[in-house]
Design an enzyme around this catalytic site. Structure first.
Site, PDB file in Angstrom:
ATOM      1  N   PHE A   9      30.333  12.933 -18.691  1.00 26.01           N
ATOM      2  CA  PHE A   9      29.211  13.308 -19.538  1.00 26.01           C
ATOM      3  C   PHE A   9      27.944  12.589 -19.108  1.00 26.01           C
ATOM      4  CE2 PHE A   9      32.697  14.398 -22.339  1.00 26.01           C
ATOM      5  CZ  PHE A   9      32.219  15.413 -23.154  1.00 26.01           C
ATOM      6  N   ASP A  10      26.859  13.323 -19.008  1.00 21.70           N
ATOM      7  CA  ASP A  10      25.547  12.701 -18.993  1.00 21.70           C
ATOM      8  C   ASP A  10      25.349  12.098 -20.384  1.00 21.70           C
ATOM      9  OD1 ASP A  10      22.830  12.139 -18.221  1.00 21.70           O
ATOM     10  OD2 ASP A  10      22.216  13.945 -19.302  1.00 21.70           O
ATOM     11  N   LEU A  11      24.369  11.209 -20.536  1.00 22.78           N
ATOM     12  CA  LEU A  11      24.148  10.591 -21.845  1.00 22.78           C
ATOM     13  C   LEU A  11      22.957  11.217 -22.567  1.00 22.78           C
ATOM     14  CD1 LEU A  11      24.894   8.415 -23.912  1.00 22.78           C
ATOM     15  CD2 LEU A  11      23.457   6.808 -22.614  1.00 22.78           C
ATOM     16  N   ILE A 166      29.211  17.314 -17.222  1.00 17.78           N
ATOM     17  CA  ILE A 166      28.460  17.972 -18.281  1.00 17.78           C
ATOM     18  C   ILE A 166      27.085  17.330 -18.397  1.00 17.78           C
ATOM     19  CG2 ILE A 166      28.404  18.513 -20.745  1.00 17.78           C
ATOM     20  CD1 ILE A 166      31.519  18.114 -20.614  1.00 17.78           C
TER      21      ILE A 166
END
Length: 217
Positions: A9-11, A166
């Site tokens: 995951f991106d943040l 993502i």
């Protein structure tokens, strides 16, 4: 049943909405540099790309000026802006479900690792992640492809066909592609559908619920 065994995951713009903390900290930094920006909305393009890149491209700063601006940015961001975030509705539930289903989860962000870790702890979602990887405070490892590569290394280099990235910006999608990984672009962040499509995201979703449909089949 999960579609992928490893989910990165991106943040910013993917797990959390960081608009207030980032834009106000950029506004503060620009003010210190003698550039007045009254409307923080004009600074939303800073969400996603490495800060140095944004300061140089959008305000014509030299490398030295960009580094100076980043130091001012952190003056405000470290004590205050880091806690001006909102976790997207449904995201905690999705993370818990993926973890319960046996997925290995990681955060791969261009934000400095120490900031990402602090945010994840503060908002109580660090427990879902095997690793949290970002850039270095010295300005190294800012390219998303490099962050993803290091994240995969930290995870023991899992089979790439079972991994997915993502994110909400083209940098996430391009970084995934550089690492031969499938990707999901999320429209609820700060990249447009056109941006994500032009970067050739494997999937594009509008909501956290749609993201779950892609990951849990």
């Amino acid at each position: 049943m999960v579609e992928y065994e490893v989910v990165l995951f991106d943040l910013d713009g993917t797990i959390i909405d960081p608009k207030e903390g980032i834009t106000k900290s950029v506004q503060y930094a620009l003010g210190k540099m003698g550039v007045a920006v009254e409307n923080c909305k004009a600074l939303e393009s800073f969400i996603g790309p490495p800060l140095q890149q944004s300061f140089k491209e959008q305000f014509g700063f030299s490398d030295h000026q960009a580094n100076e601006a980043i130091s001012y940015y952190r003056e405000r961001y470290k004590p205050t802006g880091i806690y001006e975030n909102t976790v997207y509705i449904g995201m905690n539930e999705l993370l818990a479900e993926l973890k319960s289903a046996g997925c290995r989860l990681a955060i791969a962000t261009s934000k400095p690792t120490v900031f990402a870790q602090n945010i994840a702890e503060h908002y109580d979602f660090a427990r879902y992640f095997d690793v949290i990887i970002g850039s270095e405070l010295d300005g190294s490892r800012t390219l998303k492809a490099e962050v993803i590569e290091e994240t995969l290394n930290q995870l023991g280099n899992p089979e790439i066909s079972k991994c997915v990235m993502i994110g909400d910006r083209k940098y996430d999608i391009i970084g995934a592609k550089t690492n031969d990984m499938e990707s999901v672009g999320v429209e609820f962040g700060y990249g447009s559908k056109q941006e994500l499509a032009e970067a050739n995201a494997t999937y594009i979703v509008q909501t956290v619920a749609q993201l779950r449909d892609v990951l849990m089949k």
